[in-house]
Write a protein that holds these residues in place. Structure first.
Motif, PDB file in Angstrom:
ATOM      1  N   GLN A  90      56.661  75.119  25.636  1.00 45.18           N
ATOM      2  CA  GLN A  90      57.696  74.086  26.310  1.00 45.18           C
ATOM      3  C   GLN A  90      57.885  72.998  25.804  1.00 45.18           C
ATOM      4  OE1 GLN A  90      54.303  75.451  26.905  1.00 45.18           O
ATOM      5  NE2 GLN A  90      55.229  76.947  28.408  1.00 45.18           N
TER       6      GLN A  90
ATOM      7  N   SER B 116      58.436  68.140  34.024  1.00 39.80           N
ATOM      8  CA  SER B 116      58.688  67.489  33.174  1.00 39.80           C
ATOM      9  C   SER B 116      58.760  68.064  31.523  1.00 39.80           C
ATOM     10  CB  SER B 116      57.475  66.417  32.662  1.00 39.80           C
ATOM     11  OG  SER B 116      56.447  66.980  32.432  1.00 39.80           O
TER      12      SER B 116
ATOM     13  N   THR C 287      56.540  76.548  36.034  1.00 41.12           N
ATOM     14  CA  THR C 287      56.856  75.491  34.934  1.00 41.12           C
ATOM     15  C   THR C 287      56.691  74.113  35.441  1.00 41.12           C
ATOM     16  OG1 THR C 287      59.219  75.404  35.361  1.00 41.12           O
ATOM     17  CG2 THR C 287      58.381  77.036  33.958  1.00 41.12           C
ATOM     18  N   ASN C 288      56.403  73.280  34.396  1.00 40.70           N
ATOM     19  CA  ASN C 288      56.131  71.811  34.499  1.00 40.70           C
ATOM     20  C   ASN C 288      57.470  71.210  34.754  1.00 40.70           C
ATOM     21  OD1 ASN C 288      55.695  69.223  34.008  1.00 40.70           O
ATOM     22  ND2 ASN C 288      53.910  69.521  32.868  1.00 40.70           N
TER      23      ASN C 288
END
Length: 162
Positions: free
Chosen positions: A137, A56, A53-54
């Protein structure tokens, strides 16, 4: 873990009876909690590696404190306590089972209900995003309360943070 979610959906009634008997026997079998905890945490780490996952963004399913953490914690509760609490075997869904776990004393007051509410909202957001063909997301600030509730559930079940 997968058998906690298994449901009979079609076929001969005799087969359904056999299926439910096998499912119940597997879910209520005695388990070493430390070994189970380590296996579930290892599986969760593997899934997390497969779905990076990112930092941010908050992935509704895969980020720490997301839907998958709630699901894994609930599955662990079922595998650990179904023999003493057979009502955990019912096909109630994750939200009702989280609430039930609190109601029967497996989770401290508010932990199960808050995790259930968090899971409901995360799932609602995921469904909406998918229906709108949007990413799952989101800005972490939008789900901070839900993430905290799921992390509290994880800590209550595993006795530690992730």
């Amino acid at each position: 873990q997968a058998i906690t979610r298994a449901r009979f959906c079609a076929g001969e009634p005799r087969l359904q009876e056999r299926f439910e008997a096998v499912r119940s026997a597997v879910l209520t079998a005695p388990r070493d909690f430390d070994k189970l905890r380590n296996e579930v945490q290892s599986m969760r780490a593997k899934v997390r590696e497969a779905h990076p996952t990112n930092a941010s963004r908050f992935d509704l399913k895969h980020s720490q404190g997301g839907m998958m953490d709630a699901e894994f914690a609930l599955q662990t509760l079922i595998l650990t306590h179904a023999s003493a609490h057979p009502q955990l075997l019912a096909n109630l869904g994750n939200i009702a089972l989280l609430e039930l776990a609190e109601n029967i004393g497996l989770l401290a007051p508010s932990v199960g209900h808050q995790a259930a509410d968090a899971y409901r909202e995360l799932r609602r957001m995921q469904h909406r995003a998918r229906l709108d063909e949007q990413a799952t997301q989101v800005d972490p600030a939008k789900v901070a309360v839900q993430q905290a509730a799921v992390i509290a559930l994880w800590s209550a079940v595993f006795g530690q943070a992730q």
